[in-house]
Design a protein around this motif. Structure first.
Motif, short mmCIF file in Angstrom:
data_model
loop_
_atom_site.label_atom_id
_atom_site.label_comp_id
_atom_site.label_asym_id
_atom_site.label_seq_id
_atom_site.Cartn_x
_atom_site.Cartn_y
_atom_site.Cartn_z
N VAL A 282 25.89 40.23 41.59
CA VAL A 282 27.25 39.71 41.51
C VAL A 282 27.31 38.56 40.51
CG1 VAL A 282 26.99 38.12 43.45
CG2 VAL A 282 29.24 38.94 42.86
N HIS A 283 28.40 38.53 39.76
CA HIS A 283 28.63 37.47 38.78
C HIS A 283 29.59 36.45 39.38
CE1 HIS A 283 31.31 35.78 35.59
NE2 HIS A 283 30.15 35.46 35.08
N LEU A 284 29.32 35.18 39.09
CA LEU A 284 30.28 34.15 39.46
C LEU A 284 30.30 33.05 38.42
CD1 LEU A 284 28.49 31.62 40.83
CD2 LEU A 284 28.47 33.19 42.72
N LEU A 285 31.39 32.32 38.44
CA LEU A 285 31.56 31.14 37.60
C LEU A 285 31.37 29.93 38.49
CD1 LEU A 285 34.74 32.27 35.66
CD2 LEU A 285 32.41 32.13 34.74
N GLU B 187 32.30 19.15 47.69
CA GLU B 187 32.29 20.16 48.75
C GLU B 187 32.41 21.55 48.13
OE1 GLU B 187 31.97 19.82 52.16
OE2 GLU B 187 31.48 17.73 51.72
N PRO B 188 31.66 22.54 48.66
CA PRO B 188 31.71 23.88 48.07
C PRO B 188 32.96 24.66 48.45
CG PRO B 188 30.21 23.85 49.94
CD PRO B 188 30.67 22.44 49.74
N ALA B 189 33.48 25.39 47.45
CA ALA B 189 34.61 26.28 47.66
C ALA B 189 34.33 27.59 46.92
CB ALA B 189 35.90 25.66 47.15
N LEU B 190 34.45 28.71 47.63
CA LEU B 190 34.32 30.02 47.02
C LEU B 190 35.70 30.59 46.79
CD1 LEU B 190 31.46 29.58 48.20
CD2 LEU B 190 31.41 32.02 48.68
N ILE B 191 35.91 31.12 45.59
CA ILE B 191 37.21 31.68 45.23
C ILE B 191 37.05 33.17 44.95
CG2 ILE B 191 39.13 31.59 43.61
CD1 ILE B 191 38.45 28.71 43.01
N PHE B 192 37.97 33.97 45.52
CA PHE B 192 37.92 35.43 45.37
C PHE B 192 39.24 35.94 44.81
CE2 PHE B 192 35.10 34.16 48.77
CZ PHE B 192 33.91 34.68 48.31
N ALA C 42 37.06 36.82 38.37
CA ALA C 42 36.93 35.40 38.73
C ALA C 42 37.68 34.50 37.76
CB ALA C 42 35.46 35.00 38.79
N VAL C 43 37.63 34.83 36.47
CA VAL C 43 38.25 33.97 35.46
C VAL C 43 39.77 33.89 35.62
CG1 VAL C 43 38.57 35.73 33.64
CG2 VAL C 43 38.08 33.32 33.02
N ASP C 44 40.37 34.79 36.38
CA ASP C 44 41.81 34.70 36.65
C ASP C 44 42.16 33.36 37.30
OD1 ASP C 44 41.99 37.30 35.71
OD2 ASP C 44 42.24 38.19 37.70
N PHE D 56 32.79 28.03 43.18
CA PHE D 56 32.08 29.27 42.90
C PHE D 56 33.13 30.38 42.91
CE2 PHE D 56 29.19 26.46 45.16
CZ PHE D 56 28.06 26.46 44.35
N ALA D 57 33.52 30.85 41.74
CA ALA D 57 34.51 31.93 41.64
C ALA D 57 33.77 33.23 41.36
CB ALA D 57 35.52 31.63 40.54
N ALA D 58 33.85 34.15 42.31
CA ALA D 58 33.07 35.39 42.23
C ALA D 58 33.88 36.56 41.71
CB ALA D 58 32.52 35.73 43.61
N ASP D 59 33.22 37.40 40.91
CA ASP D 59 33.76 38.72 40.60
C ASP D 59 33.37 39.61 41.78
OD1 ASP D 59 34.76 38.17 38.02
OD2 ASP D 59 32.85 38.66 37.06
N ARG D 60 34.38 40.11 42.50
CA ARG D 60 34.07 40.98 43.63
C ARG D 60 33.34 42.23 43.15
NH1 ARG D 60 37.90 43.30 45.90
NH2 ARG D 60 39.63 42.82 44.53
N PRO D 61 32.63 42.91 44.04
CA PRO D 61 31.90 44.13 43.64
C PRO D 61 32.82 45.13 42.94
CG PRO D 61 31.27 43.49 45.86
CD PRO D 61 32.42 42.60 45.46
N GLY D 62 32.35 45.61 41.79
CA GLY D 62 33.12 46.58 41.03
C GLY D 62 34.09 45.98 40.04
#
Length: 153
Positions: A45-48, A54-59, A66-68, A83-89
């Protein structure tokens, strides 16, 4: 009118990465690309990653990447560790076949695996549309891993 030759996977990845950087630059996001090898699902998985605190994950939602989230990342990067993740696929993450999967279970496992690989016990989860579904699914399945849920849009 002649058709353009299709891009190779390498060319497409290069173009995507260039466009991603333009978007990050536009919103003054100081992010770095990062890749995680997840246990469940077994994908890369790729993320930015940007900011500190404090940690925050963005989906991202539906057919996004993620770049959106660059406009929001630019505003938050001085306050939280994003941490902005590109969801699977999607984006630069590995392909994934969603046709025969329990989506709610998959969403919670995916987010939990990202947290595990980042070495985080818990984090704030931010998502819009399908990304919000991933955040909510995780909060329901693993409330101890979620500090807050923020649904956008």
């Amino acid at each position: 009118m002649p058709q353009a030759d299709p891009l190779t996977a390498t060319e497409a990845r290069k173009r995507f990465t260039e466009c991603q950087q333009q978007m990050l630059d536009l919103y003054r996001v100081h992010a770095r690309d990062r890749y995680l090898d997840l246990a469940t699902p077994k994908i890369r998985v790729h993320l930015l990653e940007a900011g500190a605190g404090e940690p925050a994950l963005i989906f991202h939602g539906g057919d996004g990447e993620a770049v959106d989230w660059a406009p929001l990342m630019g505003k938050l990067q001085d306050k939280v560790h994003i941490f902005a993740a590109d969801r699977p696929g999607f984006g630069l993450s590995d392909a994934f076949d969603y046709r025969r999967v329990d989506l709610r279970k998959h969403a919670a496992e995916f987010v939990s695996s990202v947290l595990d690989e980042l070495g985080l016990k818990s984090a704030t989860l931010i998502g819009g549309s399908m990304g919000g579904f991933f955040a909510l699914s995780t909060a329901l399945a693993h409330p101890d891993r979620v500090r807050k849920v923020i649904l956008v849009g």
